[in-house]
Design a protein around this motif. Structure first.
Motif, PDB file in Angstrom:
ATOM      1  N   THR A   1       0.721  -7.597   4.586  1.00  0.00           N
ATOM      2  CA  THR A   1       0.633  -6.165   4.314  1.00  0.00           C
ATOM      3  C   THR A   1       1.990  -5.486   4.445  1.00  0.00           C
ATOM      4  OG1 THR A   1      -1.608  -6.192   5.212  1.00  0.00           O
ATOM      5  CG2 THR A   1      -0.587  -4.043   4.875  1.00  0.00           C
ATOM      6  N   VAL A   2       2.371  -4.768   3.403  1.00  0.00           N
ATOM      7  CA  VAL A   2       3.605  -3.981   3.361  1.00  0.00           C
ATOM      8  C   VAL A   2       3.228  -2.561   2.958  1.00  0.00           C
ATOM      9  CG1 VAL A   2       5.852  -3.716   2.204  1.00  0.00           C
ATOM     10  CG2 VAL A   2       4.983  -6.007   2.740  1.00  0.00           C
ATOM     11  N   TYR A   3       3.948  -1.563   3.476  1.00  0.00           N
ATOM     12  CA  TYR A   3       3.730  -0.169   3.064  1.00  0.00           C
ATOM     13  C   TYR A   3       4.944   0.315   2.276  1.00  0.00           C
ATOM     14  CZ  TYR A   3      -0.238  -0.277   6.187  1.00  0.00           C
ATOM     15  OH  TYR A   3      -1.437  -0.603   6.777  1.00  0.00           O
TER      16      TYR A   3
ATOM     17  N   LEU B   1       0.839  -1.196   0.000  1.00  0.00           N
ATOM     18  CA  LEU B   1       0.000   0.000   0.000  1.00  0.00           C
ATOM     19  C   LEU B   1       0.874   1.245   0.000  1.00  0.00           C
ATOM     20  CD1 LEU B   1      -1.759  -2.347   1.243  1.00  0.00           C
ATOM     21  CD2 LEU B   1      -3.065  -0.555   2.403  1.00  0.00           C
ATOM     22  N   SER B   2       0.566   2.178  -0.888  1.00  0.00           N
ATOM     23  CA  SER B   2       1.305   3.440  -0.981  1.00  0.00           C
ATOM     24  C   SER B   2       0.543   4.545  -0.263  1.00  0.00           C
ATOM     25  CB  SER B   2       1.511   3.822  -2.446  1.00  0.00           C
ATOM     26  OG  SER B   2       0.256   3.990  -3.088  1.00  0.00           O
ATOM     27  N   GLY B   3       1.224   5.660  -0.033  1.00  0.00           N
ATOM     28  CA  GLY B   3       0.635   6.770   0.700  1.00  0.00           C
ATOM     29  C   GLY B   3       0.163   7.895  -0.193  1.00  0.00           C
ATOM     30  N   LEU B   4      -0.022   9.057   0.414  1.00  0.00           N
ATOM     31  CA  LEU B   4      -0.477  10.251  -0.281  1.00  0.00           C
ATOM     32  C   LEU B   4       0.710  11.142  -0.642  1.00  0.00           C
ATOM     33  CD1 LEU B   4      -3.561  11.079   1.997  1.00  0.00           C
ATOM     34  CD2 LEU B   4      -3.592   9.927  -0.224  1.00  0.00           C
ATOM     35  N   SER B   5       0.416  12.218  -1.347  1.00  0.00           N
ATOM     36  CA  SER B   5       1.427  13.231  -1.689  1.00  0.00           C
ATOM     37  C   SER B   5       2.626  12.613  -2.403  1.00  0.00           C
ATOM     38  CB  SER B   5       1.881  13.998  -0.437  1.00  0.00           C
ATOM     39  OG  SER B   5       0.783  14.646   0.172  1.00  0.00           O
TER      40      SER B   5
END
Length: 547
Positions: free
Chosen positions: A271-273, A246-250
């Motif tokens: 789950t990995v970020y 999962l990726s983030g914002l900005s």
């Protein structure tokens, strides 16, 4: 950038028909061992529970041709072998959503795609180097690349880079966030599901990145949770073997919202970020500011926005970082020193941007050179061998489950060279050398740096003279403080009370020099004096009697 104007946007189709057509391309079982992967707290592990560090390189396959770059320059198997020979165990292979959801696009052949874009030279090159691929459909060609990587024992992470084929990323390109022109959440879910289904059982496909660099005016936290959780569930339901990333914002710099509101999923252990970190992420701050101050500020911000996830028990995958490999970009060079120190300290999984030495077509330019590329323009050799060697230290884990060969200790890492501090022989000097030979150091509460299990400690005897190793470790010249905003200077006092810092001379000998760049001077570069104390449990391979 946008896709070729003749490509229709979306039409419905039977995915079973595409699956049937793909059976004409044999997807050979990968030789990657001990997969599938899962997570154990902050670590990615194999079936035996031993840590697997993802040391990846990005390979672009999402531009207008929708073909993995470089196939007109070299045979796909030669590229796969090159990746493995450079120490990468993994490729983050990009793809556009429309590859899996657009009926017309899915049935286009590589040759037809190139013809529609006027890429006659690329057609000739691909005909010569990869004749078995040129008349495959685009999705079959993508499959063939994955298969080649598997045969060469390289893992693959499927990265959904954009929806509509083209260069990424702009805040206003229609690909940025859920609800944008080309970013329908339902179509995105459909694409993820189909790719997860297609590669189910393909052993070297170990993960799927749900979406690259969410961005733009529509981005918001509530929709992030709503759709990223849906996407994660869809992928896991279709293919429970893969890691869900999962990726983030900005532009994938911000995951700070997860500090107070965890993701809610029906599954665990997968789950990995991911986070992105470039020199240009902070404009020209590295060039215009004092490197110590910039490094301290940027690292603190990165840890606040993403690094904290490691402490919460989640793996953090730096899925994009990179520099101009010509070595002439001051901003990139200073950033890389700081990045190397932090990546070693946190021992993170990563994917270097990028493998690609050039592109078929980028920003309307044919054959554009990629100066961030590991490979040169014709993909025949590496662009910067010294940089590749320097980065190689990050490809091996420093610690993790199943890797504890010795008790926890420190290595003294020099990020500007990718080397570590060694003690050579009984009477020889302190020098830089391979981190695999660094031996075990300890750093006591009294700030003594000593060889673990011995009486020998590092001392600063005289200014501009080699640092020494002694056994009387109670004097001020045996105490080493981590100083400066970066926390990367190791400072002590000589026998006559002069302040010094560990430094490296032209022969890689460790010397005690005057500390530099501690003020606000932006023209000063402290790289030779930057050292990082890194936790490790890996036993040295050195045969030095001192170690």
């Amino acid at each position: 950038m946008v896709a070729h104007s003749s490509t229709p946007i979306i039409s419905s189709f039977s995915f079973l028909a595409i699956i049937a057509s793909l059976l004409t391309v044999a997807v050979l079982p990968a030789t990657v061992s001990a997969v599938p992967l899962s997570t154990s707290s902050r670590w990615i592990v194999d079936e035996s529970g031993q840590r697997v560090k993802l040391a990846c390189v990005n390979w672009v396959s999402h531009l207008e041709p929708v073909v993995a770059e470089g196939l007109s320059k070299q045979p796909v198997d030669a590229i796969s072998k090159r990746i493995a020979s450079l120490g990468f165990n993994c490729v983050r292979l990009t793809w556009p959503t429309f590859l899996a959801t657009n009926d017309t696009l899915a049935s286009v052949t590589v040759r037809q795609s190139f013809q529609s874009l006027g890429l006659s030279e690329s057609i000739a090159g691909l005909q010569s180097n990869n004749p078995s691929i040129i008349d495959l459909t685009l999705i079959q060609a993508y499959q063939a690349v994955v298969s080649s990587l598997g045969k060469n024992n390289v893992m693959v992470i499927l990265d959904n880079q954009v929806s509509k084929p083209g260069w990424c990323c702009s805040s206003f390109d229609g690909n940025g966030f859920f609800g944008d022109q080309y970013f329908s959440p339902d179509i995105w879910i459909k694409g993820l599901t189909r790719m997860a289904t297609l590669f189910k059982g393909v052993a070297n496909v170990v993960g799927m990145s749900l979406r690259n660099e969410l961005r733009g005016p529509k981005q918001n936290v509530d929709d992030w949770y709503k759709y990223m959780q849906r996407g994660a569930e869809a992928v896991h339901s279709a293919n429970p073997d893969v890691l869900v990333i999962l990726s983030g914002l900005s532009y994938d710099k911000d995951l700070s919202f997860l500090a107070d509101r965890p993701v809610s999923l029906t599954f665990s252990g997968k789950t990995v970020y991911e986070v992105h970190w470039y020199g240009f992420s902070d404009g020209q701050a590295w060039k215009s500011g004092n490197p110590n101050q910039v490094c301290g500020s940027v690292v603190n911000n990165m840890k606040r926005q993403a690094g904290f996830l490691l402490e919460k028990g989640f793996p953090l995958f730096v899925s994009e970082f990179g520099v101009d490999q010509r070595g002439t970009n001051v901003n990139d060079n200073r950033y890389l020193n700081c990045f190397m120190a932090t990546a070693a300290e946190l021992d993170v999984d990563f994917a270097l941007w990028t493998l690609d030495g050039s592109y078929y077509l980028k920003d309307g330019v044919l054959g554009m050179n990629e100066y961030y590329g590991v490979l040169n323009w014709d993909w025949s050799d590496i662009r910067n061998s010294s940089l590749s060697q320097r980065l190689s230290v990050l490809q091996s884990p420093f610690q993790g489950p199943g890797l504890s060969q010795s008790r926890l200790h420190k290595i003294i890492f020099h990020p500007a060279t990718g080397l570590c501090l060694l003690k050579v022989g009984w009477l020889g000097p302190l020098k830089l050398g391979s981190c695999s030979q660094s031996g075990a150091w300890s750093y006591s509460s009294k700030k003594i740096l000593s060889l673990k299990g011995t009486y020998f400690c590092i001392q600063a005897d005289e200014l501009e003279k080699p640092a020494q190793v002694g056994i009387i470790c109670t004097t001020p010249n045996s105490q080493w403080d981590t100083i400066s905003d970066s926390g990367l200077h190791l400072s002590s006092k000589t026998l006559n009370g002069t302040d010094v810092c560990l430094d490296v001379d032209s022969s890689n000998t460790i010397v005690a020099s005057s500390c530099k760049c501690l003020g606000r001077d932006s023209s000063c570069d402290p790289e030779s004096q930057w050292f990082k104390l890194v936790d490790s449990t890996i036993t040295s391979t050195s045969s030095s009697p001192m170690l």
